[in-house]
Design a protein around this motif. Sequence first.
Motif, short mmCIF file in Angstrom:
data_model
loop_
_atom_site.label_atom_id
_atom_site.label_comp_id
_atom_site.label_asym_id
_atom_site.label_seq_id
_atom_site.Cartn_x
_atom_site.Cartn_y
_atom_site.Cartn_z
N ARG A 60 4.31 -23.65 9.59
CA ARG A 60 5.66 -23.08 9.64
C ARG A 60 5.73 -22.02 10.74
O ARG A 60 4.86 -21.16 10.84
N VAL A 61 6.74 -22.09 11.57
CA VAL A 61 6.88 -21.14 12.67
C VAL A 61 7.94 -20.12 12.29
O VAL A 61 9.11 -20.46 12.05
N VAL A 62 7.55 -18.86 12.20
CA VAL A 62 8.48 -17.80 11.83
C VAL A 62 8.26 -16.59 12.73
O VAL A 62 7.23 -16.47 13.38
N THR A 63 9.25 -15.72 12.74
CA THR A 63 9.10 -14.45 13.44
C THR A 63 8.42 -13.46 12.50
O THR A 63 8.89 -13.24 11.39
N ASN A 64 7.31 -12.88 12.93
CA ASN A 64 6.58 -11.95 12.08
C ASN A 64 6.68 -10.54 12.65
O ASN A 64 6.12 -10.23 13.70
N PHE A 65 7.41 -9.69 11.96
CA PHE A 65 7.57 -8.31 12.39
C PHE A 65 6.36 -7.49 11.95
O PHE A 65 5.74 -7.76 10.92
N MET A 66 6.01 -6.46 12.72
CA MET A 66 4.94 -5.56 12.31
C MET A 66 5.34 -4.81 11.03
O MET A 66 4.51 -4.53 10.18
N GLU A 67 6.62 -4.49 10.90
CA GLU A 67 7.12 -3.92 9.65
C GLU A 67 7.91 -5.02 8.95
O GLU A 67 8.85 -5.57 9.49
N THR A 68 7.47 -5.35 7.75
CA THR A 68 7.96 -6.55 7.09
C THR A 68 9.37 -6.37 6.54
O THR A 68 9.57 -5.80 5.48
N ARG A 69 10.33 -6.82 7.29
CA ARG A 69 11.73 -6.88 6.86
C ARG A 69 12.25 -5.54 6.34
O ARG A 69 12.98 -5.46 5.36
N ALA A 70 11.85 -4.46 6.98
CA ALA A 70 12.36 -3.15 6.61
C ALA A 70 13.79 -3.00 7.10
O ALA A 70 14.16 -3.52 8.16
N ALA A 71 14.61 -2.31 6.34
CA ALA A 71 16.00 -2.09 6.72
C ALA A 71 16.49 -0.79 6.13
O ALA A 71 16.07 -0.39 5.04
N VAL A 72 17.37 -0.10 6.86
CA VAL A 72 18.01 1.12 6.37
C VAL A 72 19.51 0.92 6.50
O VAL A 72 20.02 0.61 7.58
N CYS A 73 20.22 1.10 5.39
CA CYS A 73 21.68 0.95 5.41
C CYS A 73 22.32 2.29 5.03
O CYS A 73 21.93 2.92 4.04
N GLU A 74 23.30 2.73 5.85
CA GLU A 74 24.00 3.99 5.61
C GLU A 74 25.50 3.73 5.51
O GLU A 74 26.05 2.96 6.30
N TYR A 75 26.11 4.37 4.53
CA TYR A 75 27.56 4.22 4.33
C TYR A 75 28.26 5.54 4.61
O TYR A 75 27.92 6.58 4.03
N ASP A 76 29.23 5.50 5.51
CA ASP A 76 30.04 6.67 5.85
C ASP A 76 31.37 6.52 5.12
O ASP A 76 32.23 5.72 5.50
N ALA A 77 31.53 7.28 4.02
CA ALA A 77 32.73 7.15 3.20
C ALA A 77 34.00 7.55 3.95
O ALA A 77 35.07 6.98 3.73
N LYS A 78 33.89 8.54 4.83
CA LYS A 78 35.07 9.00 5.56
C LYS A 78 35.63 7.91 6.46
O LYS A 78 36.84 7.75 6.58
#
Length: 242
Positions: A191-209
């Motif tokens: 299987r050919v996949v993209t392998n990140f050094m950091e495994t699927r890390a994500a940061v989500c920020e919500y600006d209520a204003k």
Amino acid sequence: MAPIKFGVGQSVLRKEDDALIRGKGRYTDDHAPQPAMHALVLRSPHAHAKFTINVTRARALPGVGAILTADDVRDLGDLPCLFNLEVDPFTGPPYPILARDEVRHVGDAVAFIVADTIDQARDAIEAIEVNWTPLSAVVGVANAVKNGAPQVWPNHPGNVLFDVPIGDKKATEAAFAKAHAVAEVSIVNPRVVTNFMETRAAVCEYDAKRDHLTLTIGSQGSHRLREIIGGMVLKIPLEGCG
């Protein structure tokens, strides 16, 4: 012969190493706004299984902000299939972001856990009660299309989504018929996949204003990710995503 970009065996001048060996590489983990909550995903250990899930005890643990299961995300969109055929296009099976009642591959997501700390999220995962009923599974494409193989999706008999011929069948058969010798070899491609050094890390920020979501993730396809996550899954205006 002129050099070919990305040619096999070709010496390639690397440009990214200087920042990495000097400790100046930028990763999603470097962008950690405070205060931030942490999320983990509970995934299936089985290739195919029915299951029931109970998160009542886990939701009551200290620091747990939310635990989502399929019932909680029923109004969200499925993960889309990003490939299709120009001729005879197909309709792929649904791929929900959280599985309901049945998992169909190892790692299928069944719960999404949010807590104040990563350790509290891990504690919550361990407290979730999942009763698994393993079902017959099959490994490998060649085995999946054999007669009598376990079916992954009931509306796709034979485990075949599409069957596309390529080339000139008659000319090929004629060439083999005239050949002095014929050799057969089976080649298995991993299987050919993209392998990140950091495994699927994500940061989500919500600006209520501004009613605006900002997602920081290690990917080159930022616009496509915005379309998939914002438009197809969350079903929100893309103007509110960055």
